[in-house]
Design a protein around this motif. Sequence first.
Motif, PDB file in Angstrom:
ATOM      1  N   ARG A  85       0.842  -1.210   0.000  1.00 45.25           N
ATOM      2  CA  ARG A  85       0.000   0.000   0.000  1.00 45.25           C
ATOM      3  C   ARG A  85       0.879   1.263   0.000  1.00 45.25           C
ATOM      4  O   ARG A  85       1.067   1.886  -1.022  1.00 45.25           O
ATOM      5  CB  ARG A  85      -0.956  -0.034   1.207  1.00 45.25           C
ATOM      6  N   ASP A  86       1.496   1.615   1.139  1.00 43.84           N
ATOM      7  CA  ASP A  86       2.329   2.833   1.159  1.00 43.84           C
ATOM      8  C   ASP A  86       3.559   2.635   0.273  1.00 43.84           C
ATOM      9  O   ASP A  86       3.993   3.556  -0.424  1.00 43.84           O
ATOM     10  CB  ASP A  86       2.775   3.143   2.604  1.00 43.84           C
ATOM     11  N   HIS A 128       4.233   4.723  12.547  1.00 42.65           N
ATOM     12  CA  HIS A 128       4.290   4.703  11.074  1.00 42.65           C
ATOM     13  C   HIS A 128       5.158   5.890  10.664  1.00 42.65           C
ATOM     14  O   HIS A 128       4.698   7.031  10.635  1.00 42.65           O
ATOM     15  CB  HIS A 128       2.850   4.835  10.543  1.00 42.65           C
ATOM     16  N   HIS A 155       7.915   7.981   8.245  1.00 43.11           N
ATOM     17  CA  HIS A 155       8.526   8.196   6.920  1.00 43.11           C
ATOM     18  C   HIS A 155       9.957   8.668   7.107  1.00 43.11           C
ATOM     19  O   HIS A 155      10.360   9.124   8.175  1.00 43.11           O
ATOM     20  CB  HIS A 155       7.656   9.149   6.090  1.00 43.11           C
ATOM     21  N   ASN A 190       9.400   4.586   3.732  1.00 45.13           N
ATOM     22  CA  ASN A 190       8.931   4.266   5.095  1.00 45.13           C
ATOM     23  C   ASN A 190      10.064   3.590   5.864  1.00 45.13           C
ATOM     24  O   ASN A 190      11.083   3.239   5.286  1.00 45.13           O
ATOM     25  CB  ASN A 190       7.752   3.287   5.009  1.00 45.13           C
TER      26      ASN A 190
END
Length: 399
Positions: free
Chosen positions: A24-25, A215, A217, A251
């Motif tokens: 997804r990301d 989560h 980045h 990420n």
Amino acid sequence: MAINHPSFGTIADNRVIVFDTTLRDGEQSPGFSMNLEEKLRMAEALAELGVDVMEAGFPIASQGDFESVQSIAQRFAKGGPVVCGLSRSAPGDILRAVEAVKPAARQRIHTFISTSDLHMRVKLRMTPEAVLEAVTNSVSLARNHVADVEWSAEDGSRTDPDFLCRCVEAAIKAGATTINIPDTVGYAVPEDIARIFSMLRERVPGADGVIFSAHNHDDLGLAVANTIAALHAGARQVEATINGIGERAGNAALEEVAMALRTRQDVIPFSTGIVTQNILRTSRLLATITSFDVQPNKAIVGRNAFAHESGIHQDGVLKDKATYEIMTPESVGWTTNSLVMGKHSGRAAFRDKLSMLGYTLGDNQLNDAFRRFKDLADRKKVVYDEDIVALVDDEVVRI
Ligand code: KIV
Ligand code: ZN
């Protein structure tokens, strides 16, 4: 305190849930999109790697994404990782995600909305009160359909602390079982992350009954450090991607988080279900599918991660690997380390290489060959086995 989670039952306090978002990301980074067949192959590898939750896609984004999530959910209909679909807070988004994950044995809906002043004012054009209402409504709707609901405060690390507490409280009251606080733009430093998670756990009613999730980045190269800071401050889910792919700088890299935990148990005493021996092949599969090579110096999975060129290091490794290796290459799926022959290599590694190639040289021959090897290494970046064979072939005695 051990938590009773709808997907995992009672979770020991030191167990970290690994939430993989490569599909997804990770897929959201330019050039990294995958078709259905490729996503299914990656999903299979991620399951073998031992991830606990697999964010399979963003079903409302396109028909293709919906079908990918649904197919992955079908693949894990009889068991396997929790299959998760992402959705914004709109009812249509949530219902589409519900439909996509339905075939999976264990399903999660991950719903998010921005909570920072900047995002609410400029992007959403919503008042804080309207955002709070959306938090309650979106989580309640998702909870009407699945037991395992994750709520995320997009741009959470840049959100006013009091407002963040109110949003998290609303999400917990509406039934969220995981609360994720993304550092969406990779702006936070470990101290910020530690402060935010500690504050939420201290101040928000009901915080002790949910899993907090990190989560991060990597815009400042701090995603893994921030993830570890979150664990120290009470988070028990980490969101990460293979090879660290993801929006912009990416990420937190799953392999780096997993190996930091395994290697530094003395200071990060948490466990995961990751089968670390499968890390390299999962990384290679992603690189093959996306046609993006991993940078050579990438931790754990880069070509040079277990390669030694300087003479001093090669000599040390030949005596005892622990001199320059903090984990074994085998523990992450490499068959061996490598001593790369170049201008920094020393006599010990050269002799070792010759013996591996089947040559034995007397002292004079060795000195002469080593001098010619150094001349060659000054001209070439890397000296390959065949160069060494050519160099010594006419003056040696084969074993
Ligand atoms: O970075 C982010 O904020 C996200 C959310 C959608 C969780 O990816
Ligand atoms: Zn993200």
